[in-house]
Design an enzyme around this catalytic site. Structure first.
Site, PDB file in Angstrom:
ATOM      1  N   LYS B  75     -19.124   1.388 -32.296  1.00  0.00           N
ATOM      2  CA  LYS B  75     -20.344   1.612 -31.514  1.00  0.00           C
ATOM      3  C   LYS B  75     -20.060   2.639 -30.415  1.00  0.00           C
ATOM      4  CE  LYS B  75     -23.983  -1.114 -29.182  1.00  0.00           C
ATOM      5  NZ  LYS B  75     -24.367  -2.478 -28.767  1.00  0.00           N
ATOM      6  N   SER B 150     -28.855  -3.904 -30.155  1.00  0.00           N
ATOM      7  CA  SER B 150     -28.615  -2.481 -29.969  1.00  0.00           C
ATOM      8  C   SER B 150     -27.505  -1.924 -30.850  1.00  0.00           C
ATOM      9  CB  SER B 150     -28.261  -2.218 -28.507  1.00  0.00           C
ATOM     10  OG  SER B 150     -27.018  -2.847 -28.193  1.00  0.00           O
ATOM     11  N   SER B 174     -27.071  -8.163 -29.201  1.00  0.00           N
ATOM     12  CA  SER B 174     -26.965  -6.840 -29.819  1.00  0.00           C
ATOM     13  C   SER B 174     -26.075  -6.749 -31.060  1.00  0.00           C
ATOM     14  CB  SER B 174     -26.517  -5.811 -28.793  1.00  0.00           C
ATOM     15  OG  SER B 174     -27.579  -5.527 -27.919  1.00  0.00           O
TER      16      SER B 174
END
Lengths: 461, 456
Positions: B75, B150, B174
């Site tokens: 990420k 996310s 997330s």
């Protein structure tokens, strides 16, 4: 005129590593931005290491020296204090909630002691920022507004600096590491805070200026409003800070990346057991223990090493004699040679021997001072030094001969003296000193001269 | 998608699949699918060379680490030396990381190959993947729908088979939310189990890095690699390391599994039906289903948004435009700005008692509630997201968007762990089962996840 003055004093702690990372704390000699890492440079994603234990211990010791009570067994939060300035890499400064409260120094109450971290250094002219200083641990000492005049405030700061120096836990003053904010209010007006003070002298000037300014306002029938001002060293005045800086709300939050600090009692007691005796308490003790004058004790405790030396010597020789020698002679020699007590290299035993020689009349006090000067310059046995300098009590026959010689060759002075001019005796004594190359005790010379001259005149009658 | 990670590792070990080939396949798939899915922001140009290096070690007979040659997507809020840590924001658009996050050091030490940086909601502020400055990510498991967020790119990359495993971060759901929407496995570890050194903050007291994987084994393996205390970090649990992957296949007979009527109140009917079916199956597998009371669960959401915003405001102060090129408020998207402004507002001195302190009290309440429920059961099982993912481009109000997080934020507020496995589908759209466990209860959570996965 009634006034109230208080301080917030910041000083850098003398640790090897920064507060929340392992970078060295040397920021003056290192090239810009070399003693930095992702943590103290605040790079995205960097997390603090656990707080520097050495810094915590140092702050505890300083707080204890100021008679504070340490906050024990309760969480001490490391707070984020947010403000926007180029020298602040993360946009906040970390500052602890109080680690200690309720102390006292010279009649001024100490409200709180905190741990903080220094920001970097910003040069507004070039626009450059050096983060070498970022993260250097600071101790912050907050007083109650207990000082009643600029002079009192200055006296307090001097005392405080002495305590800090005594602790050996702060960076030497030479670096100008003391920073202070002060608040001043005079009767009938609001409290005014003055920031940006970098020395004791600066604090004194800033307060004097503020008192004048506030008083003038009140005298004109205006009001003194609560505000924050900055001290401008170059012009020795205070100026209102910009509106933006005043609106500031630091939005304190406990730093989620650091566990609260918990200090246990055992740690406090361990530090207390090996703690340096604070100067103001030591001064009191010296007066009581050695029966010396408070003013002399004050001179002796002005430097920790000086007081250490005094106590080492006073253990073996008359403390009152030692004290008077410290105050009048040793201090003079050190001042003359621009030396700090820490730089003294002779041993306590050497000075003990010298003082014994003086006490026994082996050398005169004046000769003793000459020996002391040599002792400071190049330590050696005081007897050897005295010999080398050709000092030592003169044989009485030689002294008598010198006195006769002086009288014989200075008949004019003799006449003056006998005619009632007392100063003439000193002139003659000087001549004897010359003839004996300083080896005779001036008091003895005067006595002998007087006896000789007055006795002689009797003979003549 | 059963045990694909385990099978691939075995194939590599046996020499049936070369590491270079594994990396090349991933790169090819990314090249082919990324223009449509938009799961990756940047691909690691060194990946192939690293694969060759590992291949040489393997041929010399050296033992490789636990991730031997697997491709790992990261990420974009985690620092990987030499790659951009953009946080999918214009603020850090060109920011190249100068150091490896602790989890990255561990992945590299375990011979995992960082394949690239994945897309995400900007600064992890979002539950849909749509707030990225690099454009939204599509959902490979339900094209045209949001993948959730996310960790949108990480979940989509797994769902599309673009890499073997991914690292994501979970502050209020997330990891779990996109895992649920994309029909994959995701796990948010216990707060403090995985080092955050090198993770760019959303909210420090809630953030946790965790794995996304096509199978439970892969998630357990990656967690094993990244978990354990880091002496160079303050707020961590004193846990040396955990063994998880080899202890998955223990049946769940006799385990006590908690369910709460609260879940049904907060969840869409279609989603709840799938979840009920999954719970039924756990019962069939021998678990005891126990009802637990979570009376204040929904209060977690407002508390979460207040705490997170205050911490996010603080965390973003460094993006002042002096060091990283752009001042965050000047270039960020509206959700990031909304959170900064909210955080700035409610952390004002005069409002502290009213909002922030209050929210912290609610947090304590939720934590106690979950802890006491977890004293009675081994895990709590329910839906991950209360509704199905919307179609890309649909305009939602902030409150509608935040409503995705009702069921995931409590685990973050409490600091407990939570895993997600695919429970089923509604009209072809995946629905994830959430299994929440005690603090450091990862083993129990993974055991239930694996039992469910194996029964599919």
């Amino acid at each position: 005129m009634k006034m109230m003055i208080g301080f917030e004093v910041h000083q850098q702690l003398a640790t090897k590593r920064k507060m929340y990372c392992d970078c060295p704390t040397d920021y003056r000699d290192a090239p810009p931005n070399t003693n930095i890492c992702p943590i103290c440079a605040g790079l995205p994603g960097a997390k603090p290491l656990p707080p520097n234990e050495q810094a915590v211990d140092a702050a505890i010791e300083i707080a204890l020296m100021l008679g504070c009570e340490i906050v024990v067994d309760r969480p001490i939060y490391i707070q984020r204090k947010h403000y926007d300035y180029p020298d602040l890499p993360s946009g906040y400064q970390r500052t602890s909630s109080p680690i200690a409260v309720g102390g006292e120094l010279g009649g001024v109450r100490i409200r709180e002691v905190h741990l903080e971290e220094d920001p970097g250094q910003y040069d507004p002219t070039s626009g450059l920022v050096d983060f070498n200083r970022s993260g250097v641990p600071l101790v912050e000492i907050v007083t109650e507004p207990d000082m009643r005049s600029p002079e009192e405030a200055r006296r307090f700061l001097r005392q405080l600096v002495r305590v800090l120096e005594y602790s050996g836990k702060v960076r030497p003053e030479a670096g100008g590491a003391m920073r202070a904010d002060t608040n001043i209010s005079i009767e009938g007006g609001a409290r005014v805070e003055v920031k940006n003070i970098n020395s004791i002298k600066g604090a004194y000037r800033a307060i004097k200026f503020e008192v004048m300014r506030q008083k003038a306002k009140l005298d004109r029938g205006e009001t003194v409003t609560r505000e924050t001002r900055a001290y401008l060293e170059s012009q020795r005045i205070t100026m209102p800070m910009r509106a933006k800086e005043l609106e500031e709300d630091y939005r304190y939050i406990p730093d989620p990346d650091i566990f609260p600090l918990i200090i246990d009692r055992a740690r406090v007691e361990r530090i207390r057991a090996s703690m340096v005796e604070p100067p103001h308490l030591r001064e009191r003790r010296l007066v009581e223990q050695y029966g010396i004058e408070p003013s002399t004790a004050s001179v002796i405790v002005s430097e920790r090493e000086l007081a250490d030396l005094f106590e080492a010597i006073a253990a073996s020789v008359d403390p009152k004699l030692t004290a008077s020698w410290f105050r009048t002679k040793l201090k003079k020699v050190l001042n003359y040679m621009k030396l700090r007590a820490a730089e003294v290299r002779f041993t306590p035993g050497q000075m003990v021997e010298l003082l014994r020689m003086v006490k026994e009349g082996e050398v005169t006090p004046e000769q003793g001072e000459l020996v002391l000067r040599e002792l400071v310059k190049k330590p050696d046995g005081p007897r050897l030094i005295a010999q080398r300098l050709g000092l030592g009590r003169i044989e009485s026959a030689e002294l008598r001969a010198a006195i006769e010689q002086a009288i014989k060759t200075n008949q004019e002075a003799v006449r003056d003296y006998l005619a009632g001019k007392r100063e003439a005796l000193h002139f003659l004594a000087g001549k004897v000193m010359e003839l004996t190359r300083g080896r005779a005790d001036p008091r003895e010379i005067i006595e002998l001269l007087r006896a000789e001259l007055e006795g002689g005149s009797n003979d003549g009658e | 998608m059963d045990e694909v990670t385990k099978e691939k590792l075995e194939a590599i070990r046996r020499g049936e699949l070369s590491i270079v080939e594994n990396v090349e396949r991933a790169l090819e798939r990314i090249e082919k699918l990324n223009p449509k899915i938009n799961a990756f922001i940047e691909v690691n140009p060194e990946a192939r060379a690293q694969a060759e290096e590992l291949e040489r070690k393997l041929k010399k007979g050296e033992r490789l680490g636990k991730l031997a040659g697997l491709t790992i997507g990261v990420k974009s809020n985690i620092n990987v030396l030499g790659l951009r840590a953009t946080c999918a924001s214009k603020t850090l658009e060109n920011y190249v990381a100068t150091y490896d996050a602790e989890v990255i050091r561990r992945v590299k030490a375990a011979d995992g190959i960082i394949i690239g940086m994945t897309n995400m909601d900007e600064f992890a502020c979002g539950s849909s993947g749509e707030t990225s400055a690099f454009g939204p990510t599509d959902n490979p498991a339900a094209l045209g729908h949001i993948p959730g967020g996310s960790s949108s790119g990480s979940a989509a990359a797994i769902a599309a088979g673009m890499c073997d495993l991914c690292l994501g971060t979970d502050t209020g759901g997330s990891i779990r939310n996109p895992a649920s929407h994309c029909g994959i496995v995701g796990l948010k570890p216990t707060y403090g189990l995985v080092p955050r050194q090198g993770l760019i903050d959303l909210a420090m007291s809630l953030d946790q890095i965790g794995p996304l994987s096509p199978d439970v084994y892969g998630a357990a393996l990656l967690l094993e690699v990244i978990a354990g205390r880091n002496p160079n970090e303050c707020v961590m649990l004193d846990v040396r390391g955990v063994e998880l992957a080899d202890e998955l296949n223990v049946d769940i007979r006799g385990m006590r599994i908690g369910v709460s009527p609260k879940f049904e109140e907060l969840t869409e009917l279609g989603v709840m039906e799938v979840i009920d079916g999954a719970i039924e199956k756990l019962h069939d597998l021998g678990a005891e289903i126990v009802e637990v009371d979570l009376p204040h669960l929904e209060k977690g959401l407002p508390a979460y948004y207040l705490i997170m915003s205050v911490e996010f405001f603080s965390a973003t102060r460094k993006f002042d435009g002096r060091k990283y090129g752009k001042r965050i408020e000047e270039v960020c998207g509206e959700e990031v700005l909304r959170r900064i402004i909210r955080g700035r507002y409610i952390s004002r001195k005069e409002y502290r008692g009213k909002y922030y302190q209050r929210a912290l009290q609610v947090r304590t309440l939720i934590r106690r509630e979950l802890m006491s429920a977890l004293e009675r059961v081994d895990v709590i099982v329910g839906p991950t997201v209360p509704k199905l993912p919307h179609k890309l481009g649909t305009k939602l109000t902030p409150m509608e968007m935040y409503a995705y997080d009702y069921l995931t934020v409590p685990a973050n507020l409490a600091g407990i762990c939570g895993g997600v496995v695919k429970a089923g589908e509604v009209n072809g759209i995946p629905v994830g089962l959430q299994i929440q466990g005690k603090m450091l209860g990862e083993k129990a959570v993974l055991r239930v996840m694996r039992a469910f996965e194996a029964s599919a």
